[in-house]
Write an enzyme that holds these catalytic residues in place. Structure first.
Site, PDB file in Angstrom:
ATOM      1  N   LYS A  34       0.690  -1.110  -0.231  1.00 44.89           N
ATOM      2  CA  LYS A  34      -0.041  -0.080   0.030  1.00 44.89           C
ATOM      3  C   LYS A  34       0.933   1.399  -0.055  1.00 44.89           C
ATOM      4  O   LYS A  34       0.670   2.094  -0.910  1.00 44.89           O
ATOM      5  CB  LYS A  34      -0.870  -0.209   1.071  1.00 44.89           C
ATOM      6  CG  LYS A  34      -1.701   1.140   1.282  1.00 44.89           C
ATOM      7  CD  LYS A  34      -2.378   1.199   2.803  1.00 44.89           C
ATOM      8  CE  LYS A  34      -1.390   1.584   3.965  1.00 44.89           C
ATOM      9  NZ  LYS A  34      -1.804   1.739   5.067  1.00 44.89           N
ATOM     10  N   THR A  35       1.784   1.466   0.796  1.00 46.20           N
ATOM     11  CA  THR A  35       2.647   2.534   1.008  1.00 46.20           C
ATOM     12  C   THR A  35       3.422   3.116  -0.237  1.00 46.20           C
ATOM     13  O   THR A  35       3.643   3.918  -0.708  1.00 46.20           O
ATOM     14  CB  THR A  35       3.606   2.300   2.079  1.00 46.20           C
ATOM     15  OG1 THR A  35       3.044   1.879   3.115  1.00 46.20           O
ATOM     16  CG2 THR A  35       4.361   3.508   2.489  1.00 46.20           C
ATOM     17  N   ASP A 217      -4.569   8.135   4.695  1.00 42.87           N
ATOM     18  CA  ASP A 217      -3.942   7.138   4.624  1.00 42.87           C
ATOM     19  C   ASP A 217      -4.794   6.572   6.093  1.00 42.87           C
ATOM     20  O   ASP A 217      -5.069   7.296   6.910  1.00 42.87           O
ATOM     21  CB  ASP A 217      -2.357   6.848   4.979  1.00 42.87           C
ATOM     22  CG  ASP A 217      -1.988   5.566   4.943  1.00 42.87           C
ATOM     23  OD1 ASP A 217      -2.265   4.807   4.321  1.00 42.87           O
ATOM     24  OD2 ASP A 217      -0.631   5.596   5.457  1.00 42.87           O
ATOM     25  N   GLU A 218      -4.729   5.247   6.083  1.00 42.35           N
ATOM     26  CA  GLU A 218      -5.450   4.369   7.276  1.00 42.35           C
ATOM     27  C   GLU A 218      -6.869   5.117   7.444  1.00 42.35           C
ATOM     28  O   GLU A 218      -7.247   5.462   8.585  1.00 42.35           O
ATOM     29  CB  GLU A 218      -4.509   4.554   8.564  1.00 42.35           C
ATOM     30  CG  GLU A 218      -3.130   4.217   8.211  1.00 42.35           C
ATOM     31  CD  GLU A 218      -3.036   2.838   8.483  1.00 42.35           C
ATOM     32  OE1 GLU A 218      -4.189   2.023   8.232  1.00 42.35           O
ATOM     33  OE2 GLU A 218      -1.740   2.263   8.653  1.00 42.35           O
ATOM     34  N   GLN A 248      -8.201  -3.675   9.651  1.00 42.56           N
ATOM     35  CA  GLN A 248      -7.033  -3.095  10.605  1.00 42.56           C
ATOM     36  C   GLN A 248      -7.745  -1.991  11.428  1.00 42.56           C
ATOM     37  O   GLN A 248      -6.746  -1.050  11.708  1.00 42.56           O
ATOM     38  CB  GLN A 248      -5.965  -2.862   9.601  1.00 42.56           C
ATOM     39  CG  GLN A 248      -5.374  -3.982   9.137  1.00 42.56           C
ATOM     40  CD  GLN A 248      -4.020  -3.893   8.353  1.00 42.56           C
ATOM     41  OE1 GLN A 248      -3.125  -3.479   8.780  1.00 42.56           O
ATOM     42  NE2 GLN A 248      -4.268  -4.144   7.156  1.00 42.56           N
ATOM     43  N   ARG A 600       1.697  -9.015  10.825  1.00 37.42           N
ATOM     44  CA  ARG A 600       3.114  -8.391  10.896  1.00 37.42           C
ATOM     45  C   ARG A 600       4.011  -9.265  10.439  1.00 37.42           C
ATOM     46  O   ARG A 600       5.329  -9.052  10.160  1.00 37.42           O
ATOM     47  CB  ARG A 600       3.334  -7.682  12.252  1.00 37.42           C
ATOM     48  CG  ARG A 600       2.292  -6.862  12.839  1.00 37.42           C
ATOM     49  CD  ARG A 600       2.167  -5.714  11.592  1.00 37.42           C
ATOM     50  NE  ARG A 600       0.908  -6.031  11.034  1.00 37.42           N
ATOM     51  CZ  ARG A 600       0.527  -5.137   9.933  1.00 37.42           C
ATOM     52  NH1 ARG A 600       1.622  -4.333   9.442  1.00 37.42           N
ATOM     53  NH2 ARG A 600      -0.564  -5.383   9.190  1.00 37.42           N
TER      54      ARG A 600
END
Length: 761
Positions: A34-35, A217-218, A248, A600
């Site tokens: 995503k980043t 973002d997020e 998330q 993670r």
DNA sequence: TGTGAGTTGATTTTT
DNA sequence: TCAACTCACA
């Protein structure tokens, strides 16, 4: 454009990157790159000739902002665009437009502890009876209001809610006090800006024009205030791109509203939706475990997580005897790989639900000689000595900052005690001014002893003198503060280890200030320094360069990845947390938290529990987390390191106080009962965990569970509320408790084995 | 007014 | 367990 930049992108990623105008929703699963997509997209926009000043990238944390900035300087060097957190962005806007909301531009940003002090001062002035609630609770309630854009004037208490009645009085009073102090709390940063945009369409249109391309973002973590801000800036130029993953979302407790992302398509009907579902991070087994777990959530957007990565080893599910064994076992495993050089310490991370769980791990890692770092332990800027020094600076920057003044007026001690302070407060109130003003006129205060008046006068002169320095470089100001106030001497006068450390921390602050001065040449940067100090936290200081084992909470882990991950204390009451267990929405959030932790891990993952755990100074038998039942057995490797446990384990379920007691000794926890979703052939965590080495053997009758109720104990009843046990009688199934309830429900007696009564803790 | 002992009471996650 | 707060005393 340089071809190699795009070569590595998949079709879906490229679709998102090359989207320019109109709303865009990127649903990005964990580890889906995503980043990279976001940063590439910004670079792409710039290459399309869009001016960098028209682009605004908003993140949730400083860490995310820093990372984005770092990657962008590689992709598109030399471009100046706004990247930062919502709070930073709003703070900056608010400095510009402060008068519109009744502030001056040098306002102070109160952190949580500051605003709690401010609230306490408000409560003290209001003289309400608060014996049945706490300032913390009221603070949270106010925060919730602000998150939902309910301002002090708009607030209407729900009928019959005693907290609401108090809130109606206290919230506006607190807000008045903040304004009088020329201060805002964290939530105000957003609230003020959101209201500003709503009341002034002129300003809204101006900013909408300025920030034509917005990236968030997020997005799943945004609350209503953030939502309103983003929407207001995307009316005339609806080029709003949001990225996020509903699975998330772990900040619901802070007002994050999952609907913002779930209903984005409704808000912007012509939105382009891009799904990034391929995972490039984890092994097949790890991803499968995460996927199966999260499917137990109802409030989500269904998605198919998949990966081309190898399946790897199954996820280990390990049951230890005690938390010490758990910690030692993990540390020994890490050491066994690190010492021969097969892996490095930085490859490892250990996650836990609450910070308090880190201690036994620290011991164990230290014993193994392994370097480690704890993220978000005691935050630097929260330390007493740092807050003391910063309070001086704050008072120089904003003389009306009463919280800062109260903090330092007698630090170091200069003979200004409770009584004197009380008089000063009265005087300030009478004058309608700040405490700082009152200090200046202390000669005129009735009832102040000569000695006290002198001390206050000296303090006022000290501040006067320091104020002369406010335009100096920050480091210089701090030096002067330390010398002139006597604070350095005050800290240095003892050799106690504690004081030495405090002095060292102050030195660190000086170093930080020096660094700041270098980056911010010119005069009058104090305000900017203070803003940074309030809005930057320690996660930002996490150094992934350092070769150390990382210890952190599951919340802090979001956005990171590690080759090897351990998640400890996967137990009822901790994960899911006790306070979240009984409401379905919150339970789902706990599940997402575990999902975040699992995803993670790149290569290896262990979830663990301990049969006994010391928590809050008490030795407790634990219950396996209900989430463990939801994991797919085919991707698990169960390791039972509890000695001779199969016989005792059923008893653990008797301590599960979550729902009505049942007579049967082995009781499947909630997860297994709800809709029969437990994996075939496995009905309880007891079975799951008893697989080896001695699973399946006959189960002798279990001992009765230790009595968890005692006389005088505070308890909670779902119908009657909080109460205290005044008497106990009977045994075992017949054991009864007489409870006196707080809210006038009188006394009642319950058969404990059949009532939902539980300790209130 | 300052200090220290003792008690209490509360404990999630963070910008 | 541990920090914050209270209360008694110098």
């Amino acid at each position: 454009m340089t071809a190699h930049l795009w070569q590595s992108l998949t079709a879906a990623q490229r679709e998102a990157v090359e989207h320019v105008d109109g709303p865009l929703l990127i649903l990005a699963g964990p580890g889906s790159g995503k980043t990279r997509v976001v940063t590439h997209r910004v670079a792409y926009l710039l290459r399309q000739g869009i001016a960098s000043r028209n682009i605004l990238a908003l993140t949730f944390t400083n860490k995310a902002a820093d990372e984005m900035r770092g990657r962008l300087t590689q992709l598109a060097p030399g471009q100046q665009l706004w990247i930062g957190t919502f709070h930073r962005f709003c703070a900056r806007l608010l400095r510009q437009y402060a008068p519109y909301v009744g502030l001056s531009e040098n306002f102070t940003i109160y952190d949580t502890s500051d605003s709690e002090r401010c609230l306490k001062a408000t409560l003290a002035a209001a003289e309400r009876d608060l014996s049945w609630t706490t300032p913390e609770r009221l603070a949270r309630a106010i925060s919730q209001c602000k998150n939902q854009l309910i301002s002090a004037d708009d607030y209407r208490p729900p009928t019959g809610n005693p907290l609401g009645a108090i809130l109606q009085e206290v919230y506006p009073a607190y807000q008045r006090r903040l304004l009088a102090s020329n201060a805002v709390d964290f939530d105000d940063l957003l609230l003020h800006v959101a209201r500003l945009l709503r009341t002034s369409d002129e300003l809204r249109a101006l900013l909408d024009e300025r920030f034509r391309y917005i990236l968030v973002d997020e997005y799943q973590d945004t609350n209503l205030a953030q939502y309103a801000i983003v929407r207001a800036l995307s009316v005339d130029h609806p080029n709003l791109a949001v990225t996020g993953d509903p699975d998330q979302s772990i900040y619901g407790w802070r007002g994050a509203n999952l609907s913002n992302i779930l209903e984005f398509e409704r808000d912007y009907p012509d939105v382009r939706v891009v799904r990034l579902e391929q995972n490039y991070r984890s092994t097949g087994h790890i991803l499968h475990v995460a996927d199966v777990l999260i499917r137990h959530n109802a409030r989500r957007k269904p998605k198919a997580l998949f990966t081309d990565n190898p399946r790897g080893a199954p996820v280990r599910l390990t049951a230890y005897d005690t938390q010490q064994r758990e910690a030692e076992g993990i540390a020994a495993e890490i050491a066994a790989e690190v010492h021969p050089g097969r892996r490095r310490p930085r490859d490892y991370a250990v996650f836990y639900r609450v910070n308090a769980l880190s201690r036994s791990l620290e011991h164990a890692l230290r014993d193994q000689g392994l370097p480690y770092q704890i993220v978000n332990g005691v935050e630097f800027y929260q330390r007493r000595e740092i807050k003391d020094v910063l309070s001086y600076l704050r008072l120089l920057n904003n003389p009306r900052d009463d919280v800062a003044l109260e903090r330092i007026i007698n630090t170091p001690p200069r003979g200004i005690g409770r009584t004197t302070l009380l008089r000063l407060r009265q005087q300030a109130q009478a004058q309608g001014g700040s405490l700082r003003d009152a200090c200046g006129t202390c000669q005129a205060i009735a009832g102040l002893s000569r000695r006290a008046a002198k001390a206050v006068g000296q303090f006022a002169r000290l501040i006067d003198r320091l104020e002369q320095l406010a335009a100096q470089p920050v480091r210089e100001i701090i030096q002067q503060v330390l010398d002139l106030s006597g604070y350095r001497q005050y800290l240095g006068h003892s050799d106690a280890a504690e004081d030495v450390e405090r002095l060292a921390n102050v030195e660190e602050l000086l170093t930080a200030a020096e660094e700041f001065d270098r980056q911010h040449p010119g005069e009058g940067q104090l305000e900017e320094f203070l803003e940074q100090a309030s809005l930057v936290n320690d996660t930002d200081a996490w150094e992934d360069e350092r070769d150390k084992v990382t210890l952190m909470t599951l919340h802090a882990a979001k956005g990171l990845e590690f080759p090897v991950v351990y998640i400890i204390a996967v137990e009822q009451g901790l994960l899911p947390h006790e306070l979240s267990r009984h409401e379905n929405d919150r339970l789902e959030e706990e599940r997402r938290l575990l999902f975040v932790g699992i995803t993670r891990a790149q290569q290896s993952l262990q979830l663990s529990m301990a049969q006994y755990r010391d928590f809050r100074g008490q030795h407790n038998r634990t219950v396996p987390s209900e989430f463990l039942l939801e994991l797919p057995p085919e991707s698990l490797h169960v390791v039972n390191l509890q000695p001779g446990t199969a016989a005792q384990r059923p008893e653990t379920f008797d301590q599960d106080q979550s729902d009505t007691n049942r007579p049967a000794p082995v009781r499947p926890p909630r997860g297994a009962r709800r809709g029969g979703r437990a994996p075939a052939g496995v009905t309880t965590a007891a079975h799951l965990l008893a697989d080896e080495p001695d699973g399946g053997s006959g189960t002798p009758p279990q001992a009765p569970p230790p009595d968890q109720f005692s006389e005088g104990m505070a308890v909670l009843h779902p119908t009657y509320g909080p109460g205290k046990i005044v008497a106990l009688s009977g045994d075992r199934e017949r054991r009864r408790a007489t409870v006196r309830f707080a809210n006038g429900s009188g006394q009642r007696t319950f058969v404990l084995s059949q009532s939902p009564l539980r300790p209130a803790r």
